[in-house]
Design a protein around this motif. Sequence first.
Motif, PDB file in Angstrom:
ATOM      1  N   ARG A  15       0.760  -1.352   0.146  1.00 27.89           N
ATOM      2  CA  ARG A  15       0.131   0.007  -0.005  1.00 27.89           C
ATOM      3  C   ARG A  15       1.001   1.097  -0.030  1.00 27.89           C
ATOM      4  N   CYS A  16       0.525   2.010  -0.774  1.00 27.22           N
ATOM      5  CA  CYS A  16       1.044   3.162  -0.812  1.00 27.22           C
ATOM      6  C   CYS A  16       0.689   4.164   0.249  1.00 27.22           C
ATOM      7  N   VAL A  17       1.657   5.194   0.830  1.00 26.97           N
ATOM      8  CA  VAL A  17       1.146   6.020   2.091  1.00 26.97           C
ATOM      9  C   VAL A  17      -0.079   6.794   1.825  1.00 26.97           C
ATOM     10  N   LEU A 130       6.567   7.983  -0.394  1.00 20.64           N
ATOM     11  CA  LEU A 130       5.330   7.771  -0.723  1.00 20.64           C
ATOM     12  C   LEU A 130       5.007   6.219  -0.678  1.00 20.64           C
ATOM     13  N   ARG A 131       6.125   5.320  -0.416  1.00 27.15           N
ATOM     14  CA  ARG A 131       6.119   3.639  -0.537  1.00 27.15           C
ATOM     15  C   ARG A 131       5.587   3.280  -1.875  1.00 27.15           C
ATOM     16  N   TYR A 188      -1.610  16.089  -9.823  1.00 32.63           N
ATOM     17  CA  TYR A 188      -2.541  15.868  -8.717  1.00 32.63           C
ATOM     18  C   TYR A 188      -1.833  16.591  -7.507  1.00 32.63           C
ATOM     19  N   SER A 189      -2.390  17.367  -6.704  1.00 33.35           N
ATOM     20  CA  SER A 189      -1.642  17.835  -5.574  1.00 33.35           C
ATOM     21  C   SER A 189      -2.018  16.763  -4.488  1.00 33.35           C
ATOM     22  N   LEU A 190      -0.995  16.476  -3.641  1.00 34.02           N
ATOM     23  CA  LEU A 190      -0.820  15.331  -2.717  1.00 34.02           C
ATOM     24  C   LEU A 190      -2.137  15.694  -1.754  1.00 34.02           C
ATOM     25  N   LEU A 198      -0.625   8.618   5.467  1.00 34.89           N
ATOM     26  CA  LEU A 198      -0.028   9.778   5.235  1.00 34.89           C
ATOM     27  C   LEU A 198      -0.891  10.833   6.305  1.00 34.89           C
ATOM     28  N   ARG A 199      -2.163  10.621   6.251  1.00 33.12           N
ATOM     29  CA  ARG A 199      -2.894  11.463   7.225  1.00 33.12           C
ATOM     30  C   ARG A 199      -2.430  11.273   8.654  1.00 33.12           C
TER      31      ARG A 199
END
Length: 372
Positions: A15-17, A130-131, A188-190, A198-199
């Motif tokens: 899973r990406c972060v 970002l993994r 896209y902006s992160l 990430l959150r």
Amino acid sequence: MMAGIYVHIPFCKSRCVYCGFFSTTLLEKRSEYVDAVVDELKRRRHYLAGEPVGTIYFGGGTPSLLSVTDTERILDAIYNIYNVREGAEVTMEGNPDDLTPALLHGLKGLGVNRLSMGVQTFDDARLAFLRRRHSAQQAVDAVRTAVQAGFQNISIDLMFGFPAQTMEAWKSDVQKALTLPVQHISAYSLMYEEGTRLRKMLDAGDIAELDEEISLQMYEYLMDALSVAGYRHYEISNFALPGMESRHNSGYWQGVPYLGVGAGAHSYDGKNRHYNVDSLVSYLSQEPPMREQLTENERYDEFIFTGLRTAEGLQLAELEKRFGTEFVQYCLQNAQPHIDGGRLVHEGRVLRLTRSGLFVSNDVMSDLMWVE
Ligand code: SF4
């Protein structure tokens, strides 16, 4: 107007972060899942009411984790059951680390004619943050391998607005992208979506959001650099060389019907939306899609939201035809402060976001939405 078919492939190696999509790492379920998708394509054969299909899109998750044989099983089912037009756009999303010469040649042989690659950045440290599972070099190599395999319609995704990212770093990503033979760029902006790792990092104070002003400057740079390089800014986050716009995504923005198969996929028959359950186990046990009947006000909101996203803008004549004069008046009344403020232009029977409107597009759109 031609219909589309979307196939959701929810598998990812890890899973990406930042990921808020429905995906699973249970790769051993792939074959069983493909059986279920083929079954669903058969069960819902009447959904598009015989409408010609102009686009097919494999999204994810990571569709490039499917074998050529599994992809072929799905495409065969689509071609056998649905009225797919000659020259249909067939897109596959892929991650650079999966896109080997063998896979790319196989996909090309099946009629896949468009690739959408999740590149995100050409900075290895940021990719690790970002993994993501690939390096910058693997992304560059994947594009070149795709060209060698005969792909002439390649899109890459980029991200900007990372914690502590500098303008220089973003310029370098954009310039690197422009050295590649790609016809389409999405940027896209992160986002710090609820429930993502990430959150959690943000909430724990391990990272800090980039200043909004810098993020806007990055978007502005992107628009300028891509325009100079000949890309048309045809939707808020999407840029294409002339004639290379994504036909599938343009269909969503134009409100064309589409059938979405696979776990978590959505469908739209022109009036109502249907949602497949976003759980692998429930999907495999053939839980039927849920139907959401849209009210007229909700359909008006969607019309505003999708129309304003595009370079063509919101077509007021079409708005009137579908919803009547009351909705047009409501729309124009709420648009007026933005027209006066230079965020929208009203030309003929079209409302369009200006350059400064693009920076605050969500605010402008929500001001035009229907409020009881
Ligand atoms: S590859 Fe895409 S779907 Fe899979 S975890 Fe990463 S962002 Fe999510």
